[in-house]
Design a protein around this motif. Sequence first.
Motif, short mmCIF file in Angstrom:
data_model
loop_
_atom_site.label_atom_id
_atom_site.label_comp_id
_atom_site.label_asym_id
_atom_site.label_seq_id
_atom_site.Cartn_x
_atom_site.Cartn_y
_atom_site.Cartn_z
N PHE A 1 -44.16 16.55 -20.92
CA PHE A 1 -42.68 17.45 -21.27
C PHE A 1 -43.01 18.28 -22.39
O PHE A 1 -42.27 19.45 -22.29
CB PHE A 1 -41.65 16.44 -21.11
CG PHE A 1 -40.24 16.77 -21.27
CD1 PHE A 1 -39.59 17.01 -19.99
CD2 PHE A 1 -39.72 17.36 -22.38
CE1 PHE A 1 -38.53 17.51 -20.00
CE2 PHE A 1 -38.26 17.87 -22.30
CZ PHE A 1 -37.63 17.95 -21.13
N THR B 1 -45.85 10.81 -20.24
CA THR B 1 -44.62 11.77 -19.80
C THR B 1 -44.12 12.47 -20.92
O THR B 1 -43.86 13.58 -20.95
CB THR B 1 -43.47 10.81 -19.15
OG1 THR B 1 -44.23 10.05 -18.07
CG2 THR B 1 -42.50 11.72 -18.89
N ILE B 2 -44.13 11.87 -22.20
CA ILE B 2 -43.50 12.76 -23.21
C ILE B 2 -44.33 13.97 -23.58
O ILE B 2 -44.04 15.04 -23.71
CB ILE B 2 -43.34 11.75 -24.58
CG1 ILE B 2 -42.09 10.66 -24.30
CG2 ILE B 2 -42.94 12.51 -25.89
CD1 ILE B 2 -42.15 9.45 -25.26
N SER C 1 -43.23 7.45 -30.06
CA SER C 1 -43.09 6.40 -29.34
C SER C 1 -42.76 5.14 -30.15
O SER C 1 -42.46 4.06 -29.84
CB SER C 1 -44.01 6.02 -28.23
OG SER C 1 -43.88 7.19 -27.50
N PHE D 1 -39.50 6.43 -21.95
CA PHE D 1 -40.43 7.18 -21.41
C PHE D 1 -41.70 6.96 -21.86
O PHE D 1 -41.89 6.91 -23.15
CB PHE D 1 -40.19 8.91 -21.27
CG PHE D 1 -38.99 9.07 -20.33
CD1 PHE D 1 -39.25 9.63 -19.08
CD2 PHE D 1 -37.90 9.44 -20.74
CE1 PHE D 1 -38.38 9.95 -18.25
CE2 PHE D 1 -36.93 9.83 -19.93
CZ PHE D 1 -37.05 10.09 -18.60
N LEU E 1 -36.76 11.08 -26.04
CA LEU E 1 -37.44 10.50 -24.64
C LEU E 1 -38.01 9.12 -25.00
O LEU E 1 -37.97 8.50 -23.99
CB LEU E 1 -38.42 11.76 -24.56
CG LEU E 1 -38.05 13.09 -23.97
CD1 LEU E 1 -39.14 13.88 -23.82
CD2 LEU E 1 -37.20 12.92 -22.42
N LEU F 1 -36.48 15.70 -29.63
CA LEU F 1 -36.80 15.54 -28.35
C LEU F 1 -37.85 14.56 -27.88
O LEU F 1 -37.43 13.56 -27.27
CB LEU F 1 -37.01 16.92 -27.69
CG LEU F 1 -37.40 16.58 -25.72
CD1 LEU F 1 -35.85 16.15 -25.21
CD2 LEU F 1 -37.48 17.99 -25.30
#
Length: 54
Positions: free
Chosen positions: A20, A16-17, A33, A12, A7, A3
């Motif tokens: 979440f 934010t990741i 990322s 994102f 993302l 996930l």
Amino acid sequence: MDLGTVLADLGFDSATIAAFLGQRSTAVAEYYSRDAKCKLSVQKAVTAWEQKTG
């Protein structure tokens, strides 16, 4: 594919990741990322090259 990576690929940001995924810091999100940022950089480079060379 996990996930966090999905993302990141969707654009994102790390904060934010992390939120979440319920992480307290963005360290894990930065890991996810990293590949997404690399892919984005390569895509930008290819687009710039194509525009320059026609």
